[in-house]
Design an enzyme around this catalytic site. Structure first.
Site, PDB file in Angstrom:
ATOM      1  N   SER A 294      -0.387  -6.115  -0.820  1.00 28.77           N
ATOM      2  CA  SER A 294       0.628  -5.939  -1.863  1.00 28.77           C
ATOM      3  C   SER A 294       0.121  -5.077  -2.999  1.00 28.77           C
ATOM      4  O   SER A 294       0.911  -4.619  -3.820  1.00 28.77           O
ATOM      5  CB  SER A 294       0.994  -7.303  -2.457  1.00 28.77           C
ATOM      6  OG  SER A 294       1.468  -8.169  -1.464  1.00 28.77           O
TER       7      SER A 294
ATOM      8  N   HIS B 281       3.600  -1.828   3.769  1.00 28.90           N
ATOM      9  CA  HIS B 281       3.913  -3.008   2.955  1.00 28.90           C
ATOM     10  C   HIS B 281       5.323  -3.515   3.270  1.00 28.90           C
ATOM     11  O   HIS B 281       6.322  -2.945   2.820  1.00 28.90           O
ATOM     12  CB  HIS B 281       3.759  -2.640   1.467  1.00 28.90           C
ATOM     13  CG  HIS B 281       3.995  -3.772   0.536  1.00 28.90           C
ATOM     14  ND1 HIS B 281       4.638  -3.634  -0.663  1.00 28.90           N
ATOM     15  CD2 HIS B 281       3.685  -5.097   0.627  1.00 28.90           C
ATOM     16  CE1 HIS B 281       4.705  -4.808  -1.266  1.00 28.90           C
ATOM     17  NE2 HIS B 281       4.135  -5.705  -0.503  1.00 28.90           N
TER      18      HIS B 281
ATOM     19  N   ASN C 163       5.472  -3.801  -6.288  1.00 26.04           N
ATOM     20  CA  ASN C 163       4.835  -4.828  -7.109  1.00 26.04           C
ATOM     21  C   ASN C 163       4.431  -4.349  -8.496  1.00 26.04           C
ATOM     22  O   ASN C 163       4.210  -5.155  -9.390  1.00 26.04           O
ATOM     23  CB  ASN C 163       3.656  -5.444  -6.362  1.00 26.04           C
ATOM     24  CG  ASN C 163       4.168  -6.407  -5.313  1.00 26.04           C
ATOM     25  OD1 ASN C 163       5.018  -7.246  -5.609  1.00 26.04           O
ATOM     26  ND2 ASN C 163       3.703  -6.278  -4.080  1.00 26.04           N
TER      27      ASN C 163
ATOM     28  N   GLU D  72       7.331  -0.221   2.477  1.00 25.65           N
ATOM     29  CA  GLU D  72       6.702   0.801   1.631  1.00 25.65           C
ATOM     30  C   GLU D  72       5.508   1.341   2.418  1.00 25.65           C
ATOM     31  O   GLU D  72       4.675   0.549   2.872  1.00 25.65           O
ATOM     32  CB  GLU D  72       6.142   0.093   0.384  1.00 25.65           C
ATOM     33  CG  GLU D  72       6.681   0.519  -0.918  1.00 25.65           C
ATOM     34  CD  GLU D  72       6.014  -0.222  -2.084  1.00 25.65           C
ATOM     35  OE1 GLU D  72       5.499  -1.355  -1.937  1.00 25.65           O
ATOM     36  OE2 GLU D  72       6.034   0.351  -3.163  1.00 25.65           O
TER      37      GLU D  72
END
Ligand SMILES: NC(=O)c1ccc[n+]([C@@H]2O[C@H](COP(=O)([O-])OP(=O)(O)OC[C@H]3O[C@@H](n4cnc5c(N)ncnc54)[C@H](O)[C@@H]3O)[C@@H](O)[C@H]2O)c1
Length: 299
Positions: A137, A158, A208, A170
């Site tokens: 992450s 991701h 994130n 991602e």
């Protein structure tokens, strides 16, 4: 923008993922189980799911089967689909079982040292041409890649939680990732019926970098007594049209994972990203969220 356009053009013209026959997934927790399921069910790949913890390996099979059974009951897939998906997944607690796979997706605990050591081991075990992707992450893909013999084959992939439902992946090329690895990864994600975005290899990537400070601020608001957990969650849900409140979402992600991500953002980007002390306390108490049935809420 230019990079994405050239990738799309190149992959449409030249590339096929037909050489990716089997995929290893490492970590049988909430993310690894979902990734293995979608690889087998949607991309129709043979999958080996590895977790060091035997109990997790068993639980992972139960979780995947449970998800598939619900999909059969809802009429989303057939009973034959459920059976053929399960047949494509094998389970192991031995990393050496990945020696012949073409692609690996790592989804173990969000810890830099543990992930770097795992990639060091993978580099010795896997075929040199195998692509090694991390579902991290927030951890630097460039740092993870530098622990391998073939850093050009390492990339960030991701997924979002829950993987069978969320549409996005991602994709994060490191400084060393080559075009072939990037194209293959984008193609495999497309075969899993996912939409991809590209992010630079910077802490937290896009998702994130934006999401975690929001969650952390909600925890800090709870810590300061700005409102109850219900007040905070309901305000954001009904007042800002969020599908779920930030504290519920944190429970869903895992508070240990949220805390690790905030620490990476804090260390690399500065004090603005300091994790709330209350988040730290919940992790110390083992209240890690939904996966252990206890976080900000009880499940
Ligand atoms: N939870 C989320 O919402 C979310 C979303 C996107 C990405 N991620 C990332 O995915 C990864 C996994 O997260 P999760 O929520 O599935 O965690 P989890 O705690 O549910 O599962 C992690 C699993 O990794 C296993 N493990 C630990 N070390 C291992 C090793 N050396 N070899 C093999 N297995 C090992 C553990 O036994 C555990 O089953 C993390 O990097 C996290 O940041 C999580």
């Amino acid at each position: 923008m230019f990079l994405r356009k050239s990738i799309q053009t190149l992959s449409q013209r030249y590339y096929s993922t037909s050489n990716i026959k089997s995929v290893g997934v490492i970590g049988g927790g909430q993310m690894g189980s979902g990734i293995a399921q979608v690889l087998a069910q949607v991309a129709k790949r043979n999958v080996i799911l590895v977790d060091l913890n035997k109990a997790v390996v068993e639980k992972s099979l139960i979780n995947i089967n449970g998800f598939l059974q619900k999909s059969v009951a809802k009429g989303v897939i057939t009973e034959e689909d459920r059976q053929s998906t399960l047949k494509r997944i094998s389970f192991s607690d031995d990393l050496n079982s990945l020696k012949n796979v073409d692609f690996v997706i790592e989804a173990i605990v969000e810890n830099t040292e543990i992930k770097c050591n795992l990639f060091k081991d993978l580099s010795k075990i896997c075929k040199p041409e195998a692509i090694l992707a991390s579902n991290t992450s927030s951890i630097s893909i460039t740092q993870i890649a530098s622990n391998t013999n073939n850093p050009q084959n390492v990339i960030g992939m991701h997924f979002m939680n829950p993987v069978p439902i969320m549409k996005l992946v991602e994709v994060i090329p490191s400084l060393q990732t080559n075009d072939e690895t990037l194209k293959t990864t984008m193609e495999l994600a497309a075969e899993m019926n996912k939409t991809t975005t590209l992010s630079k290899d910077m802490p937290g990537f896009i998702a994130n970098r934006l999401l975690m400070p929001y969650i952390n601020e909600a925890v800090q608001a709870l810590h300061e007594g700005l409102g109850t957990r219900e007040d905070i969650d309901t305000t954001m849900k009904l007042g800002c049209n969020m599908p779920m409140g930030p504290l519920t979402l944190a429970d869903f992600i895992g508070l240990d994972t949220c805390y690790s991500i905030m620490n990476i953002l804090h260390t690399q980007l500065g004090d603005k990203y300091k994790p709330s002390p209350l988040l730290k306390r919940y992790v110390e108490a083992g209240r890690l969220g939904k996966k252990v049935k206890h976080g900000f809420y009880t499940y």
